[in-house]
Design a protein around this motif. Sequence first.
Motif, PDB file in Angstrom:
ATOM      1  N   TRP A  20      -1.985  -8.179   3.039  1.00  0.00           N
ATOM      2  CA  TRP A  20      -1.422  -9.452   2.605  1.00  0.00           C
ATOM      3  C   TRP A  20      -1.499  -9.473   1.087  1.00  0.00           C
ATOM      4  CZ3 TRP A  20       1.148 -13.345   4.916  1.00  0.00           C
ATOM      5  CH2 TRP A  20       1.411 -14.469   4.107  1.00  0.00           C
ATOM      6  N   GLN A  21      -0.406  -9.692   0.397  1.00  0.00           N
ATOM      7  CA  GLN A  21       0.942  -9.520   0.843  1.00  0.00           C
ATOM      8  C   GLN A  21       1.725  -8.795  -0.223  1.00  0.00           C
ATOM      9  OE1 GLN A  21       3.970 -11.461  -0.101  1.00  0.00           O
ATOM     10  NE2 GLN A  21       3.067 -12.821  -1.597  1.00  0.00           N
ATOM     11  N   LEU A  22       2.889  -8.244   0.151  1.00  0.00           N
ATOM     12  CA  LEU A  22       3.641  -7.353  -0.722  1.00  0.00           C
ATOM     13  C   LEU A  22       4.052  -8.031  -2.028  1.00  0.00           C
ATOM     14  CD1 LEU A  22       4.930  -4.557  -1.057  1.00  0.00           C
ATOM     15  CD2 LEU A  22       6.968  -5.450   0.101  1.00  0.00           C
ATOM     16  N   GLY A  23       4.342  -9.315  -1.979  1.00  0.00           N
ATOM     17  CA  GLY A  23       4.768 -10.029  -3.177  1.00  0.00           C
ATOM     18  C   GLY A  23       3.715 -10.112  -4.265  1.00  0.00           C
ATOM     19  N   ASP A  24       2.446  -9.806  -3.931  1.00  0.00           N
ATOM     20  CA  ASP A  24       1.367  -9.829  -4.919  1.00  0.00           C
ATOM     21  C   ASP A  24       1.229  -8.505  -5.665  1.00  0.00           C
ATOM     22  OD1 ASP A  24       0.739 -12.425  -4.271  1.00  0.00           O
ATOM     23  OD2 ASP A  24      -0.982 -11.925  -3.019  1.00  0.00           O
ATOM     24  N   ASP A  25       1.966  -7.488  -5.225  1.00  0.00           N
ATOM     25  CA  ASP A  25       1.845  -6.158  -5.828  1.00  0.00           C
ATOM     26  C   ASP A  25       2.742  -6.041  -7.059  1.00  0.00           C
ATOM     27  OD1 ASP A  25       0.760  -3.639  -5.961  1.00  0.00           O
ATOM     28  OD2 ASP A  25       2.080  -2.746  -4.457  1.00  0.00           O
ATOM     29  N   THR A  26       2.487  -5.005  -7.862  1.00  0.00           N
ATOM     30  CA  THR A  26       3.394  -4.655  -8.955  1.00  0.00           C
ATOM     31  C   THR A  26       4.525  -3.795  -8.386  1.00  0.00           C
ATOM     32  OG1 THR A  26       1.954  -2.776  -9.464  1.00  0.00           O
ATOM     33  CG2 THR A  26       1.641  -4.781 -10.739  1.00  0.00           C
ATOM     34  N   TYR A  27       5.623  -3.709  -9.107  1.00  0.00           N
ATOM     35  CA  TYR A  27       6.771  -2.950  -8.614  1.00  0.00           C
ATOM     36  C   TYR A  27       6.540  -1.444  -8.657  1.00  0.00           C
ATOM     37  CZ  TYR A  27       9.296  -7.381  -8.944  1.00  0.00           C
ATOM     38  OH  TYR A  27       9.711  -8.679  -8.782  1.00  0.00           O
ATOM     39  N   ASN A  32      15.599   2.799   4.083  1.00  0.00           N
ATOM     40  CA  ASN A  32      14.566   3.398   4.937  1.00  0.00           C
ATOM     41  C   ASN A  32      14.934   3.141   6.399  1.00  0.00           C
ATOM     42  OD1 ASN A  32      12.319   4.250   6.315  1.00  0.00           O
ATOM     43  ND2 ASN A  32      10.873   2.851   5.314  1.00  0.00           N
ATOM     44  N   PRO A  33      15.712   4.022   7.011  1.00  0.00           N
ATOM     45  CA  PRO A  33      16.192   3.804   8.382  1.00  0.00           C
ATOM     46  C   PRO A  33      15.072   3.692   9.408  1.00  0.00           C
ATOM     47  CG  PRO A  33      17.465   5.530   7.311  1.00  0.00           C
ATOM     48  CD  PRO A  33      16.301   5.248   6.412  1.00  0.00           C
ATOM     49  N   ALA A  58      10.424   0.122  -0.396  1.00  0.00           N
ATOM     50  CA  ALA A  58      10.518   0.042   1.060  1.00  0.00           C
ATOM     51  C   ALA A  58      10.348   1.398   1.719  1.00  0.00           C
ATOM     52  CB  ALA A  58      11.865  -0.558   1.457  1.00  0.00           C
ATOM     53  N   GLU A  59      10.643   2.469   0.995  1.00  0.00           N
ATOM     54  CA  GLU A  59      10.513   3.824   1.539  1.00  0.00           C
ATOM     55  C   GLU A  59       9.066   4.186   1.849  1.00  0.00           C
ATOM     56  OE1 GLU A  59      14.089   3.253  -0.883  1.00  0.00           O
ATOM     57  OE2 GLU A  59      11.948   2.981  -1.318  1.00  0.00           O
ATOM     58  N   LYS A  60       8.114   3.432   1.281  1.00  0.00           N
ATOM     59  CA  LYS A  60       6.701   3.738   1.473  1.00  0.00           C
ATOM     60  C   LYS A  60       6.077   2.909   2.589  1.00  0.00           C
ATOM     61  CE  LYS A  60       6.299   5.259  -3.299  1.00  0.00           C
ATOM     62  NZ  LYS A  60       5.655   5.096  -4.629  1.00  0.00           N
ATOM     63  N   LEU A  61       6.891   2.112   3.263  1.00  0.00           N
ATOM     64  CA  LEU A  61       6.424   1.262   4.359  1.00  0.00           C
ATOM     65  C   LEU A  61       6.953   1.759   5.691  1.00  0.00           C
ATOM     66  CD1 LEU A  61       7.164  -2.219   2.736  1.00  0.00           C
ATOM     67  CD2 LEU A  61       4.884  -1.219   3.078  1.00  0.00           C
TER      68      LEU A  61
END
Length: 373
Positions: free
Chosen positions: A348-355, A90-91, A51-54
């Motif tokens: 589209w979309q984040l769930g398709d990425d690797t961790y 990530n504030p 999330a820090e990269k978004l």
Amino acid sequence: MARIVLQIVCLLTVVLNVFAQPQTKKTGKKQSLAVIAYYAGPADRVDSFAAEKLTHIIFSFCHLKGNKLAIDNARDTVTIQRLVALKKRNPQLKVLLSLGGWGGCETCSDVFSTDKGREEFARSVKHLLDYTKTDGLDLDWEYPAIQGPPGHKFMPEDKPNFTQLVTQLRKAVGPNKEISFAAGGFTTFLEQSIEWKKVMPLLDRVNLMTYDLVHGYSTVTGHHTPIYSTPQQKESADNAVRYLDSIGIPRNKLVIGAAFYARVFENVDSVNNGLYQSGKFKHGIPFKAYPGELTPEKGFVYHWDPVAHAPWMYNAKEKLFVTYDDTTSMRLKTAYAVDQKLNGIMFWQLGDDTYSNGLLDVIYNEKLKKQSK
């Protein structure tokens, strides 16, 4: 005396020129590229991503219930809560809700055709944003005024009705909540669906879906998410940006789209290694599955289009054609967004990425590299 008058005139000229310039906030920093992820995955995977990269993450999707924006079920509520909780890591992260999606806006044309429908919807958005502690709304009406999914109503009046919808939304949620919309990245949408000059001053950005430019209904193969047009294929990210720039839409409100998935076509002839040949869409493959699915051992051969700046694969034995974004095209697409001074890049979309070591990492690293110069 004449010399004094001349000095006064020069001074007034300098002052008038200063005030004639657009007044912008001087922060001493370049505009940072927005990195925007749509998320359609389950709640239990949310914490696994970087999330820090978004800068933004958009929950996909809410839908209409009557005239109101509604969360479909308790499972989606939990997912939204998990997304909002990412702000602890990530504030600066903005979490948006999204309406619609492909096949998810069946009643939009009717609901948004009346003052009552638009007003009731806008009030419900304000209520839901406050309730979920989210930062705004992304409209994903596919599509105003032109054909979308089979059976979805559309009519010419959708175009001005969309303008009225955005106007009512901005009035309801106020200036501090974000409003964006997902726009078709293809020419018909760009030219026929939106009153661009009326809508964009009310919005934070437009997320151009410059993917699925070759899609599930296509009967000829091509690049589904290219950066540039080719003699055989007009539709591209650059084509969409150039069109909107030509009608006066500020580039710093434009976001181009990238794909974290491939589209596979079957029954494709080997001419030109399957590119621009007849074929039928078979299925999609998420990026995280590429290493196991799209391998040389299974017959897939990699190709690169130096004009489109897009990869493709062809499997001669199975007659399969694959169009997708890879690490190279993602790096180039991010560089394009920075160089063209766009608002950002979304996918589209984040769930398709690797961790880890995924496409989000490519975007983030290229953003840092370009913006450090």
